[in-house]
Design a protein around this motif. Structure first.
Motif, short mmCIF file in Angstrom:
data_model
loop_
_atom_site.label_atom_id
_atom_site.label_comp_id
_atom_site.label_asym_id
_atom_site.label_seq_id
_atom_site.Cartn_x
_atom_site.Cartn_y
_atom_site.Cartn_z
N LEU A 23 0.71 -1.28 0.03
CA LEU A 23 0.08 -0.01 -0.03
C LEU A 23 0.88 1.28 0.06
CD1 LEU A 23 -2.88 -0.95 2.50
CD2 LEU A 23 -2.74 -1.11 0.13
N VAL A 56 -5.57 -5.80 -4.93
CA VAL A 56 -5.69 -4.44 -4.69
C VAL A 56 -4.46 -3.91 -5.54
CG1 VAL A 56 -5.37 -2.63 -2.85
CG2 VAL A 56 -6.43 -4.98 -2.17
N LYS A 57 -5.12 -2.79 -6.22
CA LYS A 57 -4.09 -2.32 -7.34
C LYS A 57 -3.80 -0.84 -6.69
CE LYS A 57 -5.94 -4.81 -11.23
NZ LYS A 57 -6.52 -4.69 -12.56
N PHE A 62 -10.03 -2.62 -6.10
CA PHE A 62 -10.26 -3.47 -5.21
C PHE A 62 -11.09 -4.78 -5.62
CE2 PHE A 62 -10.99 -5.93 -1.11
CZ PHE A 62 -10.20 -5.58 -0.22
N TRP A 75 -16.14 -5.72 -5.55
CA TRP A 75 -15.24 -4.88 -5.99
C TRP A 75 -15.44 -3.52 -5.76
CZ3 TRP A 75 -16.40 -1.02 -9.72
CH2 TRP A 75 -17.54 -1.06 -10.26
N VAL A 82 -7.80 2.32 0.64
CA VAL A 82 -7.60 0.86 1.02
C VAL A 82 -6.76 1.16 2.25
CG1 VAL A 82 -6.86 -1.33 0.85
CG2 VAL A 82 -7.90 -0.03 -1.18
N LEU A 93 -9.08 -6.01 5.64
CA LEU A 93 -8.90 -4.96 4.79
C LEU A 93 -10.10 -4.36 4.40
CD1 LEU A 93 -6.95 -7.08 1.80
CD2 LEU A 93 -6.16 -4.99 3.18
N SER A 95 -11.87 -0.99 2.22
CA SER A 95 -11.77 -0.19 1.26
C SER A 95 -12.99 0.70 1.24
CB SER A 95 -11.79 -1.14 -0.24
OG SER A 95 -11.95 -0.20 -1.29
#
Length: 250
Positions: A23, A56-57, A62, A75, A82, A93, A95
């Motif tokens: 992250l 996770v990009k 997500f 998603w 995040v 986690l 988001s």
């Protein structure tokens, strides 16, 4: 940091280290885990315990995938925030999408593999042009078909359909072009044959040319049998945008 880091059956500390590193360093985070999923936003949903793949990009996208189907089961879009937190001994986690407000939470019950990938990719996808763009290219460069070819009409309606391009060759013969941006098959040949035969009833001598990057073997045989022609033409590539890498003093 190295481009790839991975831990199988990571300890709590190892998992936290990978998540924090991914992250904070804009890496792609991938987790194979048994988890529960909670969503609260435009609606509410709960997904019970099961094995899933979590991605996770760096842009905040997500994704949670099950072992079936192409689309993620849950998603969040790019731009989401995040973070990771601990609740009752379980890492979660979280988001958050701000507008509209949506929250997606994943309880990581058991993690089988966690990895990060520091991907460097400064290219946008170069998309193959459409058949309309192929037609525009041929109108600007008619020599792609042959010397002396003159395109006259684009998407010309006739009794049996719409001809992609109607033109004339250097000898004044009417020419029908059927355009395909991918490999042409038997159906494309049948279309071309139908248009040529319809126009022959009014104009006598008519040539038919199938324009595509390639042909199936069946299409090639049928073209030859029907006295039709083929021109190998690649559809235009849309402009590829390159992002410049930012230079820094340090």
């Amino acid at each position: 940091m190295s481009k790839v880091e991975a831990r199988t059956n990571p300890s709590r500390e190892e998992l936290l280290a990978i998540i924090d590193s991914a992250l904070s360093n804009e890496a792609i985070l991938t987790i194979f885990a048994r988890c529960k999923v909670h969503y609260d936003g435009r609606a509410k949903s709960e997904l019970g315990s099961g094995d899933r793949v979590i991605i996770v990009k760096p842009d905040g996208a997500f994704l949670i995938h099950q072992s079936r189907k192409r689309e993620p089961v849950n998603w969040q879009p790019p731009g989401s925030f995040v973070a990771v937190e601990e609740r009752d001994g379980i890492l979660v986690l979280r988001s958050v999408r701000r507008k509209p407000k949506e929250v997606l939470e994943v309880e990581l019950e058991e993690v089988y593999l966690a990895s990060l990938f520091k991907a460097e990719d400064y290219e946008e996808l170069a998309l193959t042009g459409s058949e309309a763009e192929m037609a525009e290219m041929i109108f600007k460069n008619p020599e792609l078909i042959e010397e002396g070819f003159k395109p006259l009409f684009r998407e010309k309606p006739i009794g049996h359909g719409i001809v992609d391009i109607l033109g004339k060759d250097k000898n004044g013969n009417l020419v029908v072009l059927e355009l395909k941006r991918r490999k042409a098959d038997l159906h494309a040949v049948s279309q071309l044959k139908r248009y040529v035969e319809a126009l022959k009833l009014e104009h006598g001598s008519v040539r038919g040319i199938l324009v595509a990057p390639s042909l199936t073997s069946g299409a090639k045989k049928l073209l030859e049998k029907e006295g039709l022609e083929f021109r190998k033409v690649q559809p235009p590539k849309r402009e590829r945008l390159k992002k410049e890498r930012q230079t820094t003093l340090f």
